[in-house]
Motif scaffolding. Structure first.
Motif, short mmCIF file in Angstrom:
data_model
loop_
_atom_site.label_atom_id
_atom_site.label_comp_id
_atom_site.label_asym_id
_atom_site.label_seq_id
_atom_site.Cartn_x
_atom_site.Cartn_y
_atom_site.Cartn_z
N GLY A 17 -12.02 -77.60 -25.72
CA GLY A 17 -11.54 -78.87 -25.34
C GLY A 17 -10.19 -79.22 -25.71
N LEU A 18 -9.25 -78.12 -25.68
CA LEU A 18 -7.97 -78.26 -26.26
C LEU A 18 -7.01 -77.58 -25.52
N GLN A 19 -5.67 -78.15 -25.62
CA GLN A 19 -4.62 -77.70 -24.68
C GLN A 19 -3.31 -77.65 -25.94
N PHE A 20 -2.77 -76.64 -25.44
CA PHE A 20 -1.55 -76.58 -26.63
C PHE A 20 -0.49 -75.78 -26.16
N GLN A 21 0.88 -75.71 -26.43
CA GLN A 21 1.80 -74.84 -26.09
C GLN A 21 2.07 -73.85 -27.12
N TYR A 22 2.55 -72.82 -26.52
CA TYR A 22 3.08 -71.78 -27.86
C TYR A 22 4.40 -70.93 -27.15
N PRO A 23 5.07 -70.66 -28.24
CA PRO A 23 6.19 -69.72 -27.82
C PRO A 23 5.94 -68.55 -26.58
N SER A 24 6.84 -68.82 -25.60
CA SER A 24 6.54 -67.71 -24.60
C SER A 24 6.80 -66.39 -25.12
N THR A 25 7.62 -66.15 -26.23
CA THR A 25 7.64 -64.82 -26.74
C THR A 25 6.53 -64.18 -27.41
N TRP A 26 5.41 -65.16 -27.62
CA TRP A 26 4.16 -64.62 -28.45
C TRP A 26 3.27 -64.20 -27.35
N LYS A 27 2.13 -63.20 -27.81
CA LYS A 27 1.32 -62.88 -26.90
C LYS A 27 0.22 -63.85 -26.38
N SER A 28 -0.16 -63.74 -25.37
CA SER A 28 -1.16 -65.01 -24.83
C SER A 28 -2.46 -65.02 -26.05
N PRO A 29 -2.94 -66.44 -26.32
CA PRO A 29 -3.90 -66.61 -27.13
C PRO A 29 -5.04 -65.69 -26.59
N ARG A 30 -6.18 -65.41 -27.46
CA ARG A 30 -7.43 -64.78 -27.08
C ARG A 30 -8.45 -65.54 -27.66
N THR A 31 -9.65 -65.36 -27.24
CA THR A 31 -10.69 -66.08 -27.79
C THR A 31 -11.80 -64.95 -28.57
N THR A 32 -12.47 -65.32 -29.56
CA THR A 32 -13.41 -64.46 -29.96
C THR A 32 -14.61 -65.22 -30.62
N GLY A 33 -15.71 -64.48 -30.88
CA GLY A 33 -16.87 -65.33 -31.19
C GLY A 33 -17.72 -65.91 -30.05
N SER A 34 -18.69 -66.60 -30.12
CA SER A 34 -19.30 -67.21 -29.15
C SER A 34 -19.73 -68.83 -29.60
N TYR A 35 -19.94 -69.60 -28.53
CA TYR A 35 -20.17 -71.01 -28.95
C TYR A 35 -21.40 -70.99 -29.83
N GLY A 37 -23.35 -68.44 -31.03
CA GLY A 37 -23.69 -67.26 -31.66
C GLY A 37 -23.24 -67.29 -33.44
N VAL A 38 -23.65 -66.38 -33.80
CA VAL A 38 -23.23 -66.13 -35.55
C VAL A 38 -21.72 -66.40 -35.66
N ASN A 39 -20.94 -65.75 -34.98
CA ASN A 39 -19.57 -65.72 -35.21
C ASN A 39 -18.91 -66.72 -34.60
N PRO A 40 -18.30 -67.90 -35.28
CA PRO A 40 -18.01 -69.03 -34.72
C PRO A 40 -17.22 -68.70 -33.41
N TYR A 41 -16.80 -69.52 -32.50
CA TYR A 41 -16.04 -69.50 -31.46
C TYR A 41 -14.75 -69.62 -31.72
N SER A 42 -13.84 -69.01 -31.53
CA SER A 42 -12.30 -69.52 -31.89
C SER A 42 -11.39 -69.08 -30.85
N VAL A 43 -9.96 -69.56 -30.95
CA VAL A 43 -9.09 -69.33 -30.21
C VAL A 43 -7.89 -68.68 -31.42
N VAL A 44 -7.69 -67.41 -31.18
CA VAL A 44 -6.71 -66.51 -31.89
C VAL A 44 -5.27 -67.04 -31.36
N ILE A 45 -4.49 -68.02 -32.04
CA ILE A 45 -3.07 -68.13 -31.38
C ILE A 45 -2.28 -66.93 -31.78
N ARG A 46 -2.43 -66.52 -33.24
CA ARG A 46 -1.74 -65.48 -33.52
C ARG A 46 -2.72 -64.88 -34.82
#
Length: 135
Positions: A17-35, A37-46
């Motif tokens: 439930g999050l929106q943010f802006q990031y520099p256009s020169t950076w790679k697109s954020p990606r997600t990892t883990g699961s909501y 599951g054992v590994n927490p869901y996360s958005v990797v900004i960098r």
């Protein structure tokens, strides 16, 4: 938005439930883990800037487990009150980084980012100012 973020891209994550802006020169954020599951869901900004969500651990529980040398301060991110922790270099968890814990009724959001020198730190702080939460 101000001139520094004028050409930034917008990222929306409906799980956290999050929106943010990031520099256009950076790679697109990606997600990892699961909501659920054992590994927490996360958005990797960098690699050094992540937003985690936990449905099982409250921010109080996270904070009570912390090293006593951690410096704490109250902050507001995206209109939500949170607690910012500065982790000392010798701490086991989140070594030498900063984490902001925000408690929602149904989830805890943890924003964790490293100290990386003044230029990146300034971008990171600017990026945090663009955060908007969907409670």
């Amino acid at each position: 938005s101000n001139s520094q973020t004028a050409d930034w891209k917008t990222y929306t994550d409906n799980v956290i439930g999050l929106q943010f802006q990031y520099p256009s020169t950076w790679k697109s954020p990606r997600t990892t883990g699961s909501y659920t599951g054992v590994n927490p869901y996360s958005v990797v900004i960098r690699g050094t800037f992540n937003v985690y969500v936990s449905t099982t651990t409250t921010s109080d529980a996270f904070i009570s487990n912390l090293n006593k040398n951690s410096r704490k301060e109250d902050v507001v991110v995206g209109g939500q009150k949170g607690i910012k922790i500065y982790f000392p270099d010798e701490s086991e968890m989140f070594k030498g980084t900063k984490a902001i814990f925000i408690q929602f009724p149904n989830r805890t959001v943890v924003i964790n980012y490293a100290d990386e020198g003044s230029e990146i730190n300034q971008i990171n702080e600017q990026l945090l100012l663009t955060f908007k939460f969907n409670p």
